[in-house]
Write a protein that holds these residues in place. Structure first.
Motif, PDB file in Angstrom:
ATOM      1  N   PRO A  52       0.801  -1.221   0.000  1.00 22.87           N
ATOM      2  CA  PRO A  52       0.000   0.000   0.000  1.00 22.87           C
ATOM      3  C   PRO A  52       0.840   1.280   0.000  1.00 22.87           C
ATOM      4  N   ARG A  53       2.004   1.249   0.685  1.00 25.69           N
ATOM      5  CA  ARG A  53       2.773   2.476   0.845  1.00 25.69           C
ATOM      6  C   ARG A  53       3.433   2.926  -0.461  1.00 25.69           C
ATOM      7  N   VAL A  54       4.036   1.969  -1.176  1.00 19.58           N
ATOM      8  CA  VAL A  54       4.807   2.312  -2.381  1.00 19.58           C
ATOM      9  C   VAL A  54       4.184   1.701  -3.643  1.00 19.58           C
ATOM     10  N   GLY A  55       3.794   0.428  -3.550  1.00 21.41           N
ATOM     11  CA  GLY A  55       3.335  -0.284  -4.743  1.00 21.41           C
ATOM     12  C   GLY A  55       2.070   0.309  -5.346  1.00 21.41           C
ATOM     13  N   VAL A  56       1.052   0.534  -4.495  1.00 23.42           N
ATOM     14  CA  VAL A  56      -0.236   1.003  -5.030  1.00 23.42           C
ATOM     15  C   VAL A  56      -0.095   2.365  -5.728  1.00 23.42           C
ATOM     16  N   PRO A  57       0.514   3.382  -5.075  1.00 29.02           N
ATOM     17  CA  PRO A  57       0.630   4.671  -5.785  1.00 29.02           C
ATOM     18  C   PRO A  57       1.379   4.546  -7.110  1.00 29.02           C
ATOM     19  N   ARG A  58       2.409   3.715  -7.122  1.00 30.61           N
ATOM     20  CA  ARG A  58       3.206   3.562  -8.344  1.00 30.61           C
ATOM     21  C   ARG A  58       2.392   2.875  -9.433  1.00 30.61           C
ATOM     22  N   ILE A  59       1.642   1.851  -9.039  1.00 32.13           N
ATOM     23  CA  ILE A  59       0.790   1.135 -10.002  1.00 32.13           C
ATOM     24  C   ILE A  59      -0.304   2.065 -10.529  1.00 32.13           C
ATOM     25  N   LEU A  63      -1.000   2.935 -14.443  1.00 29.44           N
ATOM     26  CA  LEU A  63      -2.307   2.713 -15.085  1.00 29.44           C
ATOM     27  C   LEU A  63      -2.846   4.023 -15.675  1.00 29.44           C
ATOM     28  N   ALA A  64      -2.608   5.135 -14.963  1.00 27.92           N
ATOM     29  CA  ALA A  64      -3.056   6.442 -15.477  1.00 27.92           C
ATOM     30  C   ALA A  64      -2.286   6.794 -16.751  1.00 27.92           C
ATOM     31  N   ASP A  65      -0.983   6.503 -16.760  1.00 29.47           N
ATOM     32  CA  ASP A  65      -0.170   6.776 -17.966  1.00 29.47           C
ATOM     33  C   ASP A  65      -0.770   6.067 -19.182  1.00 29.47           C
ATOM     34  N   LEU A  66      -1.253   4.840 -18.975  1.00 26.50           N
ATOM     35  CA  LEU A  66      -1.753   4.030 -20.091  1.00 26.50           C
ATOM     36  C   LEU A  66      -3.262   4.194 -20.285  1.00 26.50           C
ATOM     37  N   ASP A  67      -3.888   4.955 -19.384  1.00 24.27           N
ATOM     38  CA  ASP A  67      -5.320   5.234 -19.473  1.00 24.27           C
ATOM     39  C   ASP A  67      -6.154   3.944 -19.478  1.00 24.27           C
ATOM     40  N   ILE A  89      -7.512   4.605  -4.647  1.00 24.78           N
ATOM     41  CA  ILE A  89      -7.787   3.678  -5.757  1.00 24.78           C
ATOM     42  C   ILE A  89      -9.136   4.030  -6.394  1.00 24.78           C
ATOM     43  N   VAL A  90     -10.130   4.255  -5.522  1.00 25.30           N
ATOM     44  CA  VAL A  90     -11.473   4.603  -6.017  1.00 25.30           C
ATOM     45  C   VAL A  90     -11.431   5.949  -6.741  1.00 25.30           C
ATOM     46  N   GLU A  91     -10.727   6.903  -6.128  1.00 19.23           N
ATOM     47  CA  GLU A  91     -10.678   8.248  -6.728  1.00 19.23           C
ATOM     48  C   GLU A  91      -9.979   8.251  -8.079  1.00 19.23           C
ATOM     49  N   LEU A 246       4.913  -4.692 -16.192  1.00 17.27           N
ATOM     50  CA  LEU A 246       3.455  -4.565 -16.352  1.00 17.27           C
ATOM     51  C   LEU A 246       3.111  -3.517 -17.403  1.00 17.27           C
ATOM     52  N   ARG A 247       3.851  -2.418 -17.359  1.00 19.18           N
ATOM     53  CA  ARG A 247       3.614  -1.354 -18.344  1.00 19.18           C
ATOM     54  C   ARG A 247       3.794  -1.912 -19.764  1.00 19.18           C
TER      55      ARG A 247
END
Ligand SMILES: [Zn+2]
Length: 297
Positions: A52-59, A63-67, A89-91, A246-247
């Motif tokens: 949650p601390r590092v992985g989620v924000p980075r992921i 995902l936003a980069d790739l829309d 995540i929801v936002e 993943l990207r």
């Protein structure tokens, strides 16, 4: 790629295959389920908090980069411990689904314990304003009751059983659920899970190798009209080289031009609306056959 028709593909709406990116945000829950004493083990907890601390924000940034939008399966314990992360995540526009409260194996719980855990998970997500449409059993260990329970509580889908690589409908005594089958081949535990104590895994594979396994399955699934359900864990796949793999995988899917990248809830809605989709009874027939085998041996 020319597709080989094997089952109803109208849920694909013309695409050759569909991809669902799922992230199980287990955080500390999966080690605490192995033993409560790990709550006094800062080293182990820090390994899990990385998710949650590092992985989620980075992921989320990737995902936003790739829309593209993904589905995050969140244990209630994670929602209680990391509410801001789950809200982020929801936002960001992604789906949040149910992944038990305590990440214990459902098959090991008594019936009343399983119901209590399910309800506690619903309450934890509910406190963040989330009403989940879907569920994934922790550690791929649903009980014989799980699917029926989920249907009774109004869930639309689960993503747990591994007896297909295309979605189908599961008929239970309390209603119908869409099943979106995952597989260990498309799970990052098989590639990256390493923790000596508790021993959740013993592998640290190259992200290049993980990418090769996943990309070859994705490419081939386009011939057979399959559902590619990738299951990653932010405490594993949140590391830099793994996020970049993943990207690359998602870019490859988008580059094909015939792979629909959807959330699990979107696939479930399509499957439920597909008049030709396979409907399979849950448990009754399968259990009868298994019992026969057990008695015969
Ligand atoms: Zn999990």
């Amino acid at each position: 790629m020319k597709r080989t028709a094997e089952a109803s593909s109208s849920w694909l709406r013309g695409a050759a295959a569909a991809m669902v990116l799922t992230f199980d945000v287990d955080a500390e829950s999966c080690v605490l389920a192995e033993g409560k004493h790990y709550a006094q083990h800062p080293g182990v907890l820090s390994h899990q908090a990385y998710g949650p601390r590092v992985g989620v924000p980075r992921i989320l940034r990737m995902l936003a980069d790739l829309d593209v939008r993904a589905t995050f399966f969140v244990p209630g314990a994670t929602a209680d411990t990391w509410p801001d992360v789950v809200t982020s995540i929801v936002e960001a526009g992604h789906e949040v689904a149910h992944h038990s409260y305590s990440h214990r194996r459902l098959v090991d719980l008594a019936p009343d314990e399983e119901i209590a855990d399910l309800e506690r998970g619903l309450e934890a997500l509910g406190r963040l304003g989330i009403k989940p449409a879907g569920h994934r059993s922790p550690l791929s260990s649903p009980s014989e009751r799980t699917a029926s329970l989920l249907a009774g509580y109004g869930f639309q889908y689960e993503s747990t059983l591994m007896d297909d690589d295309r979605p189908y409908l599961l008929e239970t005594d309390r209603g119908v659920l869409a099943e979106l089958p995952p597989h260990w081949t498309l799970d990052d535990f098989a590639q990256y899970a390493y923790l000596p104590d508790p021993s959740i895994g013993q592998v640290v594979e190259s992200p290049r190798k993980a990418l090769e396994v996943w990309a070859s399955e994705l490419d081939a699934m386009r011939r057979y009209g399959c559902l590619f359900v990738l299951c990653c864990h932010p405490f594993l796949s949140g590391r830099p080289s793994r996020v970049e793999a993943l990207r690359e995988l998602i870019s490859r899917a988008l580059g094909h031009g015939d792979v629909a990248v959807l959330t699990a809830a979107e696939v479930a809605a399509r499957v439920t609306a597909d008049p030709l989709i396979d409907i399979r009874p849950h448990n009754s027939r399968r259990t009868a056959a298994t019992n026969q085998l057990t008695e015969a041996s």
